[in-house]
Design an enzyme around this catalytic site. Structure first.
Site, PDB file in Angstrom:
ATOM      1  CB  ILE A   1      40.880  38.909  46.857  1.00 36.75           C
ATOM      2  CG1 ILE A   1      40.013  39.790  47.789  1.00 36.75           C
ATOM      3  CG2 ILE A   1      42.095  38.763  47.111  1.00 36.75           C
ATOM      4  CD1 ILE A   1      39.825  38.832  48.984  1.00 36.75           C
TER       5      ILE A   1
ATOM      6  NE  ARG B   1      36.790  32.102  55.470  1.00 33.40           N
ATOM      7  CZ  ARG B   1      37.055  33.418  55.740  1.00 33.40           C
ATOM      8  NH1 ARG B   1      38.390  33.659  55.596  1.00 33.40           N
ATOM      9  NH2 ARG B   1      36.370  34.617  56.044  1.00 33.40           N
TER      10      ARG B   1
ATOM     11  CG  ASP C   1      46.996  34.523  55.672  1.00 32.57           C
ATOM     12  OD1 ASP C   1      47.674  34.633  56.757  1.00 32.57           O
ATOM     13  OD2 ASP C   1      46.124  34.829  55.372  1.00 32.57           O
TER      14      ASP C   1
ATOM     15  CD  GLU D   1      42.512  30.219  60.164  1.00 30.51           C
ATOM     16  OE1 GLU D   1      42.083  31.168  60.418  1.00 30.51           O
ATOM     17  OE2 GLU D   1      42.632  29.808  58.820  1.00 30.51           O
TER      18      GLU D   1
ATOM     19  CG  HIS E   1      43.063  34.089  58.898  1.00 32.56           C
ATOM     20  ND1 HIS E   1      41.937  33.463  58.642  1.00 32.56           N
ATOM     21  CD2 HIS E   1      43.028  35.016  57.751  1.00 32.56           C
ATOM     22  CE1 HIS E   1      41.164  33.753  57.839  1.00 32.56           C
ATOM     23  NE2 HIS E   1      41.648  34.652  57.308  1.00 32.56           N
TER      24      HIS E   1
HETATM   25  O1  A2R Z   1      32.660  30.556  40.208  1.00 25.18           O
HETATM   26  P1  A2R Z   1      32.420  31.780  40.052  1.00 25.18           P
HETATM   27  O2  A2R Z   1      32.230  32.160  38.677  1.00 25.18           O
HETATM   28  O3  A2R Z   1      31.198  32.448  40.868  1.00 25.18           O
HETATM   29  O4  A2R Z   1      33.626  32.954  40.606  1.00 25.18           O
HETATM   30  C1  A2R Z   1      33.830  32.926  42.035  1.00 25.18           C
HETATM   31  C2  A2R Z   1      34.895  32.070  42.378  1.00 25.18           C
HETATM   32  N1  A2R Z   1      34.317  31.147  42.877  1.00 25.18           N
HETATM   33  C3  A2R Z   1      34.510  29.446  42.425  1.00 25.18           C
HETATM   34  N2  A2R Z   1      35.560  29.070  41.716  1.00 25.18           N
HETATM   35  C4  A2R Z   1      35.533  27.818  41.655  1.00 25.18           C
HETATM   36  N3  A2R Z   1      34.815  27.086  42.174  1.00 25.18           N
HETATM   37  C5  A2R Z   1      33.906  27.210  43.203  1.00 25.18           C
HETATM   38  N4  A2R Z   1      33.063  26.381  43.835  1.00 25.18           N
HETATM   39  C6  A2R Z   1      33.892  28.687  43.198  1.00 25.18           C
HETATM   40  N5  A2R Z   1      32.989  29.459  44.053  1.00 25.18           N
HETATM   41  C7  A2R Z   1      33.385  30.772  43.940  1.00 25.18           C
HETATM   42  O5  A2R Z   1      35.442  32.743  43.615  1.00 25.18           O
HETATM   43  C8  A2R Z   1      34.810  34.382  41.909  1.00 25.18           C
HETATM   44  O6  A2R Z   1      35.646  34.537  40.806  1.00 25.18           O
HETATM   45  C9  A2R Z   1      35.406  34.112  43.244  1.00 25.18           C
HETATM   46  C10 A2R Z   1      35.117  34.916  44.296  1.00 25.18           C
HETATM   47  O7  A2R Z   1      35.107  36.148  44.206  1.00 25.18           O
HETATM   48  P2  A2R Z   1      34.508  37.248  45.071  1.00 25.18           P
HETATM   49  O8  A2R Z   1      33.096  36.933  45.413  1.00 25.18           O
HETATM   50  O9  A2R Z   1      34.778  38.744  44.450  1.00 25.18           O
HETATM   51  O10 A2R Z   1      35.189  37.280  46.532  1.00 25.18           O
HETATM   52  P3  A2R Z   1      36.570  38.194  47.138  1.00 25.18           P
HETATM   53  O11 A2R Z   1      36.066  39.597  47.528  1.00 25.18           O
HETATM   54  O12 A2R Z   1      37.407  38.100  45.883  1.00 25.18           O
HETATM   55  O13 A2R Z   1      36.956  37.150  48.209  1.00 25.18           O
HETATM   56  C11 A2R Z   1      37.093  35.865  48.185  1.00 25.18           C
HETATM   57  C12 A2R Z   1      37.586  35.339  49.626  1.00 25.18           C
HETATM   58  C13 A2R Z   1      36.453  35.756  50.697  1.00 25.18           C
HETATM   59  O14 A2R Z   1      35.555  34.994  50.736  1.00 25.18           O
HETATM   60  C14 A2R Z   1      37.361  35.259  51.818  1.00 25.18           C
HETATM   61  O15 A2R Z   1      37.016  33.855  52.293  1.00 25.18           O
HETATM   62  C15 A2R Z   1      38.713  35.281  51.369  1.00 25.18           C
HETATM   63  O16 A2R Z   1      38.815  35.546  49.806  1.00 25.18           O
HETATM   64  O17 A2R Z   1      39.441  36.295  52.157  1.00 25.18           O
END
Ligand code: A2R
Length: 307
Positions: free
Chosen positions: A145, A221, A245, A250, A268
């Site tokens: 996203i 979130r 959002d 919530e 949301h």
């Molecule tokens: O940190 P990385 O290299 O794993 O990158 C992920 C990043 N991320 C974080 N960045 C900084 N600090 C953290 N503790 C941390 N944990 C994760 O968030 C990666 O770039 C991004 C998540 O991307 P995706 O797994 O592709 O998730 P998507 O589909 O973009 O959805 C994100 C969230 C969902 O989990 C819902 O909560 C919300 O959007 O609607």
């Protein structure tokens, strides 16, 4: 027929597609021994004690991309596969992020009220707003996203940077430190997953660094932002604006936040269009049907990818 437990609401279209294959049980009437499949959403997830009581559970389908309300590691340990609905909502959530940013910059809510209330006739033109063009924009979480947000912002000629734990192969500036990025940018857009690793990542120090002319957008979130620190910063003028959002508790949104005029608030609704919810619902149902027919799934969460 296979017994499916439904947690939270599903659409009519999902219900219709599930009916030929599943006996659908609501939470007020089901036999825990019989349940092998669960359909839930990102908000309700499944409480750990309920998951533990379903001894024959084999699959949990989440209608949403965020699955922080499901303990996916606990599920994986029991061989239960958890699925979610990534990708099909990327562009919609990106639209919501841009909508919130533009609404903050161009004071959409204030100016709508200027017309509606009749103040335009009495007081004359509304005060000037700020241009959203050529801004420095930092994206916290540059996954599926986050990258869609960066692309959708291009017509406003932004200078994009990002913070994640691991640097990505993208043409944007990487910050390994969130406070440093917040100091550099005009706008901070949060789009990481929820859960313990991102809990209150955006704290008072980050908000202070974003500063009095800064804008915070949160489409991830509520847990990612320290809501009390945010209210303080917005009230004191330490932070300029916020477009939100998602919230910590919530659908309860603190009155202090609702009373502020430098915020734009959405319920949301990041992915909440008819078209995108249909695509998410289809994927959530397709995962269940494929599991039933072939024993495999389309979009397992990473913790369950090996199952
Ligand atoms: O940190 P990385 O290299 O794993 O990158 C992920 C990043 N991320 C974080 N960045 C900084 N600090 C953290 N503790 C941390 N944990 C994760 O968030 C990666 O770039 C991004 C998540 O991307 P995706 O797994 O592709 O998730 P998507 O589909 O973009 O959805 C994100 C969230 C969902 O989990 C819902 O909560 C919300 O959007 O609607």
């Amino acid at each position: 027929m296979t017994d499916l437990l439904q947690i939270g609401g599903i659409t009519e279209r999902m219900h219709k597609r599930l009916l030929p294959a599943f006996d659908i049980h609501k939470q007020d009437n089901f036999d825990p021994e019989k349940i092998t499949h669960v359909i839930t959403n990102g908000h309700d997830g499944i409480p750990l004690d309920l998951m533990a009581s379903l001894r024959n559970l084999r699959m949990i389908s989440v209608y949403g991309v965020g699955y922080d309300a499901v303990d996916a590691n606990a599920a994986a340990e029991r061989g239960i596969v958890v699925t979610h609905t990534p990708n099909v909502l990327n562009k919609e959530v990106a639209t919501t992020a841009v909508l919130l940013m533009l609404s903050c910059y161009r004071q959409l809510v204030r100016d709508d009220d200027h017309v509606r209330s009749g103040r335009w006739e009495v007081e004359g033109n509304a005060p000037l707003t700020r241009s959203a063009d050529n801004q420095k924009i930092g994206i916290l979480g540059l996954g599926r996203i986050g990258q869609a947000i960066a692309e959708k912002l291009q017509p406003w000629s932004p200078e994009i940077s990002y913070h994640t734990r691991n640097q990505k192969d993208v043409p944007y500036r990487y910050f390994d430190n969130l406070v440093e990025m917040a100091k550099h940018v005009d706008v901070l857009i949060c789009i990481t997953p929820g859960g313990p690793s991102t809990n209150k990542l955006v704290n008072a120090e980050v908000l202070q660094a974003l500063g009095a002319t800064g804008t915070l957008i949160n489409v991830s979130r509520g847990s990612v932002v320290d809501e009390n620190a945010l209210i303080d910063a917005l009230r004191n003028g330490d932070l300029g604006w916020a477009g939100l959002d998602v919230f910590e508790n919530e659908p309860i949104v603190p009155k202090e936040l609702r009373d502020l005029s430098n915020v734009v608030l959405l319920p949301h609704a990041g992915s909440a269009t008819i078209e995108t919810r249909a695509a998410m619902g289809d994927l959530a149902v397709d995962n269940l049907l494929q599991h039933l027919e072939a024993g495999s799934v389309i979009t397992a969460v990473p913790e369950c990818g090996h199952l």
